[in-house]
Design an enzyme around this catalytic site. Structure first.
Site, PDB file in Angstrom:
ATOM      1  N   GLU A  30      -1.776  -1.482  -4.976  1.00 46.09           N
ATOM      2  CA  GLU A  30      -2.135  -0.597  -5.117  1.00 46.09           C
ATOM      3  C   GLU A  30      -2.337   0.986  -6.209  1.00 46.09           C
ATOM      4  O   GLU A  30      -1.361   1.491  -5.891  1.00 46.09           O
ATOM      5  CB  GLU A  30      -2.754   0.308  -4.184  1.00 46.09           C
ATOM      6  CG  GLU A  30      -4.836   0.755  -3.636  1.00 46.09           C
ATOM      7  CD  GLU A  30      -5.234   1.160  -2.552  1.00 46.09           C
ATOM      8  OE1 GLU A  30      -6.225   0.848  -2.549  1.00 46.09           O
ATOM      9  OE2 GLU A  30      -4.319   1.902  -2.372  1.00 46.09           O
ATOM     10  N   ASP A  72      -2.213   0.980   7.824  1.00 45.64           N
ATOM     11  CA  ASP A  72      -2.229   0.382   6.034  1.00 45.64           C
ATOM     12  C   ASP A  72      -1.505  -0.418   6.066  1.00 45.64           C
ATOM     13  O   ASP A  72      -1.146  -0.802   4.868  1.00 45.64           O
ATOM     14  CB  ASP A  72      -0.256   1.734   5.883  1.00 45.64           C
ATOM     15  CG  ASP A  72      -0.702   2.924   6.383  1.00 45.64           C
ATOM     16  OD1 ASP A  72      -2.182   3.752   5.622  1.00 45.64           O
ATOM     17  OD2 ASP A  72      -0.396   3.298   6.621  1.00 45.64           O
ATOM     18  N   ASP A 122       0.703  -1.634   0.070  1.00 47.40           N
ATOM     19  CA  ASP A 122      -0.070  -0.298  -0.185  1.00 47.40           C
ATOM     20  C   ASP A 122       0.832   1.412  -0.017  1.00 47.40           C
ATOM     21  O   ASP A 122       1.499   1.405   1.306  1.00 47.40           O
ATOM     22  CB  ASP A 122      -0.643  -0.484   1.020  1.00 47.40           C
ATOM     23  CG  ASP A 122      -1.503   0.876   1.850  1.00 47.40           C
ATOM     24  OD1 ASP A 122      -2.206   1.340   0.498  1.00 47.40           O
ATOM     25  OD2 ASP A 122      -2.167   1.866   2.057  1.00 47.40           O
TER      26      ASP A 122
END
Length: 167
Positions: A66, A138, A7
């Site tokens: 992502e 996260d 992430d």
């Protein structure tokens, strides 16, 4: 097959490692790389160094990141893009193929709806991997990215064969 989900973030870059065997997923580790330094170059170098250590320690054969969420703040989006570059570069330097997933696809895969909040994502990650300790939001998002990759072809028989051939 060992998968790392990443992430991207300039201050906090979450990571999560899972093992995938058929339809079974097991948690290996998760954490957050915190950028250090005052200027952008030093912060990016810090993230690169920390994520490189994670890759060397856990030796994943697949990675997923992502995709950048574009918002109204152009400067913020550009900085996030630079952190995302680190998140893609480090696995690529290690010869690991990198999948990319939109935030809505990740949330829909893990939670069932594309507009879930971070609390819902963390809850569903814990439901799919009971007993794990998550290092923060996260890291939970990174585990969700790894789970998404496992569900959407990242751990298919062909991917496993290619990963084994590269190892």
């Amino acid at each position: 097959m060992r998968v790392i989900g990443i992430d991207p973030g300039l201050r906090n870059l979450g990571w999560g490692v899972i093992d995938v065997t058929g339809n079974r997923m097991t948690h290996v580790a998760n954490g957050v790389c915190h950028s250090l330094g005052d200027d952008l170059a030093q912060r990016l170098l810090s993230l690169h160094t920390q994520l490189s250590e994670v890759i060397a320690t856990y030796r994943p054969v697949a990675a997923a990141v992502e995709q950048t969420f574009v918002n109204k703040d152009g400067a913020g989006t550009l900085k996030l893009g630079q952190a995302r570059g680190i998140a893609m570069l480090v696995p690529a330097q290690a010869g690991i193929p990198v999948g990319e997933y939109a935030p809505n696809k990740i949330k829909k895969t893990v939670v069932g709806v594309g507009h879930a909040d971070k609390i819902q994502v963390a809850h569903m990650v814990k439901m799919q991997m009971p007993g794990i300790e998550i290092a923060g939001p996260d890291a939970a998002d990174a585990l969700a990215i790894a789970i998404c990759h496992a569900h959407h072809g990242g751990a298919s028989a062909l991917s496993v064969a290619v990963a084994k051939a590269r190892a």
